[in-house]
Enzyme design. Structure first.
Site, PDB file in Angstrom:
ATOM      1  N   GLY A  95      -1.537  -2.957   1.836  1.00  0.00           N
ATOM      2  CA  GLY A  95      -0.284  -2.844   1.525  1.00  0.00           C
ATOM      3  C   GLY A  95       0.263  -2.491   0.221  1.00  0.00           C
ATOM      4  O   GLY A  95      -0.498  -3.196  -0.643  1.00  0.00           O
ATOM      5  N   GLY A  98       7.277  -1.758  -3.576  1.00  0.00           N
ATOM      6  CA  GLY A  98       7.715  -2.396  -4.929  1.00  0.00           C
ATOM      7  C   GLY A  98       7.510  -3.559  -5.229  1.00  0.00           C
ATOM      8  O   GLY A  98       7.383  -3.997  -6.745  1.00  0.00           O
ATOM      9  N   PHE A  99       6.962  -4.577  -4.440  1.00  0.00           N
ATOM     10  CA  PHE A  99       6.404  -5.839  -4.641  1.00  0.00           C
ATOM     11  C   PHE A  99       5.068  -5.976  -5.355  1.00  0.00           C
ATOM     12  O   PHE A  99       4.865  -6.779  -6.123  1.00  0.00           O
ATOM     13  CB  PHE A  99       6.415  -6.594  -3.441  1.00  0.00           C
ATOM     14  N   GLY A 100       4.118  -4.747  -5.444  1.00  0.00           N
ATOM     15  CA  GLY A 100       3.035  -4.777  -5.948  1.00  0.00           C
ATOM     16  C   GLY A 100       1.984  -4.271  -4.603  1.00  0.00           C
ATOM     17  O   GLY A 100       2.208  -3.120  -3.950  1.00  0.00           O
ATOM     18  N   ASP A 225      13.077 -15.689   5.112  1.00  0.00           N
ATOM     19  CA  ASP A 225      12.160 -14.437   5.566  1.00  0.00           C
ATOM     20  C   ASP A 225      11.740 -14.736   6.919  1.00  0.00           C
ATOM     21  O   ASP A 225      10.463 -14.161   6.991  1.00  0.00           O
ATOM     22  CB  ASP A 225      11.900 -13.576   4.484  1.00  0.00           C
TER      23      ASP A 225
END
Length: 357
Positions: A95, A98-100, A225
């Site tokens: 994956g 934006g998180f990495g 979450d």
């Protein structure tokens, strides 16, 4: 009840699922950007890592991870004195966003003889430092991203939460090495592939999620979450469900939160209407959505739908009264003070009706 104990009581059920299950799919990242207020840093893992992967740093492999100082937070995870290139073989990219990025990997050495962890399947999660909004201190005084501090609190000695093996800080990124449950599938793919599940299967999986959430809250951690994508299940060996991805997590507090982090379609109505929420009732709301997805095969509220205060939840007639009234409706009460507590859910008669083969 441990995973192997649970398997002993439900072996025939899970073996039936394992034989008939569709091919495992990679764990997906969260949905479209409009579905989140603050994007999580999802630990997206592959369901079946490749048997052979190129060495770390090779042209066919993942990113170059140079040797760097490392701090291991889990006892027995190894000395972490070698560079990652000596200890891990990186496989496929699982994956990126934006998180990495998240990579499948295999542990080559644990840094100390005997190398009991050889061949361990892991994931390597790389997060740009610019994406780390909150830092705190570990028990030894080391400064670390809040996600790592929270994992340090909850991931040791409890099978229902993903385990952090080690982490290190590079000049431009944070690297986390986490366990990778083998032969697993997240509940998102599980539900998509099968549609709704029987109440018996849903009850067992939901019970494990409740226990994981209770463990986290007892440690003073709020996940924020909870959704199918963040719950992988071992469909073959143990039937164990795990709670992953604490990128939106925070400390549990008794006062209201005025900042939302997580997936918007799982946010409670008080956040949408008033811009605040309390941690425990908001968690119960997301658990109610999760249970609805398990037994109905879909999210109870269509994307973009405004939930009115007199909203009447429609549930299939095939559901038992226990699942219909005492759990889903209870969790999805519009007023947060009318929702069940976590302990009420765990002790509910429907939850206690565990199948005896």
């Amino acid at each position: 009840m441990g995973g192997h104990q649970w398997l002993g009581r439900h072996r025939r059920l899970w073996l039936h699922l394992a034989r008939a299950r569709p091919q495992p799919q990679p764990w997906l990242l969260p949905g479209p950007a409009e579905d989140t207020r603050v994007a999580a840093a999802p630990a997206a893992y592959a369901a079946a890592p490749p048997a052979r992967a190129p060495p770390l740093g090779s042209a066919a492999a993942g990113p170059e991870l140079p040797p760097s100082r490392s701090t291991e937070r889990t006892p027995g995870a190894g000395k972490a004195q070698q560079g990652l290139k000596e200890r891990y073989r990186v496989g496929s990219l699982l994956g990126r966003g934006g998180f990495g990025s998240v990579w499948a990997a295999t542990r080559l050495s644990d840094g100390a003889p005997p190398a009991a962890a050889l061949g361990l399947q892991v994931v390597i999660k790389m997060v740009p430092r610019s994406r780390v909004r909150h830092w705190d201190e570990l028990p030894d005084g080391t400064s670390a991203p809040l996600e790592i501090v929270l994992l340090d609190k909850v991931s040791t000695g409890f099978p229902g939460v993903i385990r952090l093996l080690e982490w290190l800080e590079l000049p431009n990124s944070i690297v986390m090495v986490q366990e990778h449950p083998e032969r697993c599938q997240d509940l998102h793919h599980f539900i998509r592939a099968w549609g709704f599940r029987s109440e018996e299967v849903a009850r067992e999986l939901f019970r494990q999620v409740l226990e994981a959430v209770r463990h986290c809250t007892s440690c003073g951690v709020l996940h924020r979450d909870i959704k199918p994508e963040n719950i992988p299940v071992d469909l073959v060996a143990t039937g164990q469900a795990k709670l992953i991805d604490f990128g939106c997590g925070t400390y549990l507090q008794v006062t209201a939160y005025t900042h939302f982090a997580g997936t918007q379609s799982y946010s409670p109505p008080e956040w949408t209407k008033f811009g605040w929420y309390y941690g425990k009732p908001a968690t119960i709301w997301s658990l109610g959505i999760l249970l609805h997805q398990m037994v109905c095969g879909e999210h109870p509220f269509r994307r973009g739908q405004n939930i009115s205060w007199d909203h009447q939840l429609s549930l299939p007639q095939r559901l038992s009264q226990g699942a219909q009234i005492h759990l889903i409706r209870w969790c999805l009460s519009m007023l947060d003070m009318e929702r069940s507590s976590l302990e009420d859910l765990i002790s509910d008669p429907w939850m206690q009706n565990i199948h005896q083969p």
